[in-house]
Design an enzyme around this catalytic site. Sequence first.
Site, PDB file in Angstrom:
ATOM      1  CD1 TRP A 125      13.010  30.191  36.539  1.00 20.17           C
ATOM      2  CD2 TRP A 125      11.875  31.614  35.798  1.00 20.17           C
ATOM      3  NE1 TRP A 125      11.801  29.840  36.730  1.00 20.17           N
ATOM      4  CE2 TRP A 125      11.024  30.839  36.446  1.00 20.17           C
ATOM      5  CE3 TRP A 125      11.278  32.985  35.073  1.00 20.17           C
ATOM      6  CZ2 TRP A 125       9.656  31.063  36.343  1.00 20.17           C
ATOM      7  CZ3 TRP A 125      10.045  33.407  35.039  1.00 20.17           C
ATOM      8  CH2 TRP A 125       9.198  32.201  35.575  1.00 20.17           C
ATOM      9  CG  ASP A 126      18.325  29.737  40.661  1.00 19.28           C
ATOM     10  OD1 ASP A 126      18.516  28.510  40.537  1.00 19.28           O
ATOM     11  OD2 ASP A 126      19.473  30.251  41.477  1.00 19.28           O
ATOM     12  CG  MET A 127      12.687  25.462  40.590  1.00 17.59           C
ATOM     13  SD  MET A 127      13.210  24.061  41.299  1.00 17.59           S
ATOM     14  CE  MET A 127      11.760  23.126  41.148  1.00 17.59           C
TER      15      MET A 127
ATOM     16  CG  ASP B   1       2.671 -11.105   8.116  1.00 14.67           C
ATOM     17  OD1 ASP B   1       2.238 -10.221   9.031  1.00 14.67           O
ATOM     18  OD2 ASP B   1       1.975 -12.284   7.741  1.00 14.67           O
TER      19      ASP B   1
ATOM     20  CG  ASP C 216      25.179  26.332  41.730  1.00 16.36           C
ATOM     21  OD1 ASP C 216      24.902  27.167  40.985  1.00 16.36           O
ATOM     22  OD2 ASP C 216      24.328  26.360  42.704  1.00 16.36           O
TER      23      ASP C 216
ATOM     24  NE  ARG D  91      20.476  28.471  48.580  1.00 16.79           N
ATOM     25  CZ  ARG D  91      20.662  29.408  47.836  1.00 16.79           C
ATOM     26  NH1 ARG D  91      19.437  29.832  46.832  1.00 16.79           N
ATOM     27  NH2 ARG D  91      21.762  29.996  47.853  1.00 16.79           N
TER      28      ARG D  91
HETATM   29  C1  GLA Z   1      21.613  28.881  43.119  1.00 18.59           C
HETATM   30  C2  GLA Z   1      22.295  29.263  41.630  1.00 18.59           C
HETATM   31  C3  GLA Z   1      23.432  29.989  41.895  1.00 18.59           C
HETATM   32  C4  GLA Z   1      23.176  31.366  42.397  1.00 18.59           C
HETATM   33  C5  GLA Z   1      22.555  31.083  43.791  1.00 18.59           C
HETATM   34  C6  GLA Z   1      21.817  32.167  44.707  1.00 18.59           C
HETATM   35  O1  GLA Z   1      22.586  28.018  44.099  1.00 18.59           O
HETATM   36  O2  GLA Z   1      22.537  27.907  41.004  1.00 18.59           O
HETATM   37  O3  GLA Z   1      24.041  30.372  40.543  1.00 18.59           O
HETATM   38  O4  GLA Z   1      22.370  31.898  41.870  1.00 18.59           O
HETATM   39  O5  GLA Z   1      21.213  30.214  43.576  1.00 18.59           O
HETATM   40  O6  GLA Z   1      21.324  32.016  45.642  1.00 18.59           O
END
Ligand code: GLA
Length: 723
Positions: free
Chosen positions: A471-473, A45, A542, A437
């Site tokens: 494709w980075d960020m 229940d 990295d 950065r």
């Molecule tokens: C980041 C990525 C790296 C490389 C640098 C380039 O730090 O993680 O693998 O691509 O940017 O600026």
Amino acid sequence: MVEILREKNLYHLRNDHISYVIGIMPDQQTAHIYLGRRLNRINADPVLRHHGSGDTKNFTVQNCGLDRLPQEYPAFGLGDQREGALSVENADGTVAVDLRFESAEITEGKPSLQGLPATFGDNCRTLRIACADPLTNVRVELLYTVFEDCDVIARSARIINNGASRIRLNKAMSVSMDLPDDKWDLITLNGAWARERTAYRRPLMPGIQGVSTQCGASGLQQSPFIALARPRTDEQAGETIGMALVYSGNFAAQASVYQYHAPRVMLGINGADFSWLLEPGEAFQTPEAVIVYTNQGLGDMSRQFHSLWEKHLLPQRWVHRHRPVLLNSWEAAYFAFDEEKLLGIAKSAAEAGVELFVMDDGWFGRRDDDTTSLGDWTVDRKKLPSGLAHLADGVRALGLQFGIWMEPEMISPDSDLYRQHPDWAIHIAGRTPITGRNQLVLDLSREDVQQFMYQAVADTLKESGASYLKWDMNRNFSNIGSAALPAERQKELPHRYILGLYAVMDRLVRDFPDVLFEGCASGGGRFDPGMLYYVPQFWCSDNTDALCRCQIQYGTSYFLPASTMGSHLSAVPNHQTGRVTPIETRFAVALGGCFGYELDPRALTEAEREAMKTQVRYAIRTETTRLGGRFYRLLSPFEGNATAWIAVSKDKHSAVFTYVRAEALANEPSALVKLQGLDPDLRYQAEETGEIFGGDELMYSGLLCAVRQGDASSLLLTLKAVD
Ligand code: GLA
């Protein structure tokens, strides 16, 4: 798979192994009744599942009874003193919402979630429970999907404003569960740049504990994952609940233990500095959360996640497709290259059998360092005078595929794009831009910016004919404001950003189905199931140091499979730690994911270049086992001096075993490692030594792992079933 027990007011989702039960209380609140091993029948229940003691007659909304009831999607303000999953600001400024059950519906399969990545599949069933507030007409639809082939329940919520006035959502989690006891350990994955996803485990304590982020991405410091494990749970046995969010932005994952020692576990978009206006008739869809239940330990929890993503989330055309062995130019050249240098590196890579050459950062605008040019995606003619297509053709003429790096979501203040469109950056008018950065983030809540980003990537892919895009960020959000949003919607920006990102990625992966996309965010800073719906792999970190990578990959494997981890063999001394490790160990560790190189092969010795040829052949030959098999963690680098894991092919006929001993000890004790996942009735031959062992012997008695003297020594064994 979904059973409705009307007379009991119970909804029972189950597959062969697990059950999830929802109850409807007498005053129509939804209650969490059960998550655990499969039940054949349930008779409870719902009201008897309360926390604490007292007369259940008093456990009504009118008598503040909700504080003692285990709920499914609690809202603050009705007497429940715990933190709610939903917070709605009504037209009159009050925040109460009283959700009463209205209807339930079962459908085959699984609906997609508008604008959001989510699991999919046919062998599943979905229960939709609709609740509404009789006063304001706010409606909430709770979706539950149970899968036949994975021990997983997927949940999400849709909030619909059926009232006559505008409302504001201040919080809308994807999942909430009130569990009956707090005898659990909480496991989270925390870290930093180059130290992603260390597994932390501690007992649940009264109060709120968990992980959350407001950096704009799931982030380097935490992952959208938590697990609860019984104190005795280990890799092979014990109850475990794992939860992950299919989302890439700000999230919160927490377990809060309240007065009756009953934890409330929640996962969803972080409610801090979030809000969302809903006009009459509008709806808000939360991201999806998935819940794994197992009584077979952390190893099985991870394999359930891996198999869920592989079957029901990852881009299906890539899951079982060969991932080319690549060489990425970043650690080989950084920003300092020209066409001749790149072709020289590529030629040397091609001679070793590498299949794909990736040109990393530095090819566009005037990008000689990280201070400039993001957004100006035209080739730098100083470095590549004959253009992008010419370089790409040159690489292809060497027999390699061509891949390229972009950071499409970013804009450098020193760029033509910024000079033309300063308003396209996320910023707050009147405040000095805060760079990270040296760059700003593009405002992806804007359709014009989304269109620009799509076009920049599409044009680059077309011009170069690239078959791979990294494709980075690379930065967190700050000064979070959009020139395109009115004041009352500024807090919507982080989620609108993610929706914009998903919309563009969706278009790109559809328009370029044969391009292999690899995600990256300063390494593994947005390595989450949301991104993995679009990109089949992600640059794990990295940090390419083999010993650090043992930890990072081991932690990542808690909820993400090897096939999604970009993993490269790099030069020594290592660029992140300065450590010198043997090439065999760097190779063995990099094989734990999508294998590649991050070095200039021309700088290797002749012998190392020869070894590279063997490595590439081995990586290709064992790929199906390493990336398509089942993954077992054997020794944890977080608990001792050695790490070990094994990948076993699904038919159990082959396996790749890896053992790494970090620090050399004099007069070392022997290491007997018990393998897992093999067939006890088969005999296996180790390719490297020719020795033959029984599967039972390797699993129950163990394998003696003798390694060479010196730090970071390793053993890589390839096991093949023999008659
Ligand atoms: C980041 C990525 C790296 C490389 C640098 C380039 O730090 O993680 O693998 O691509 O940017 O600026």
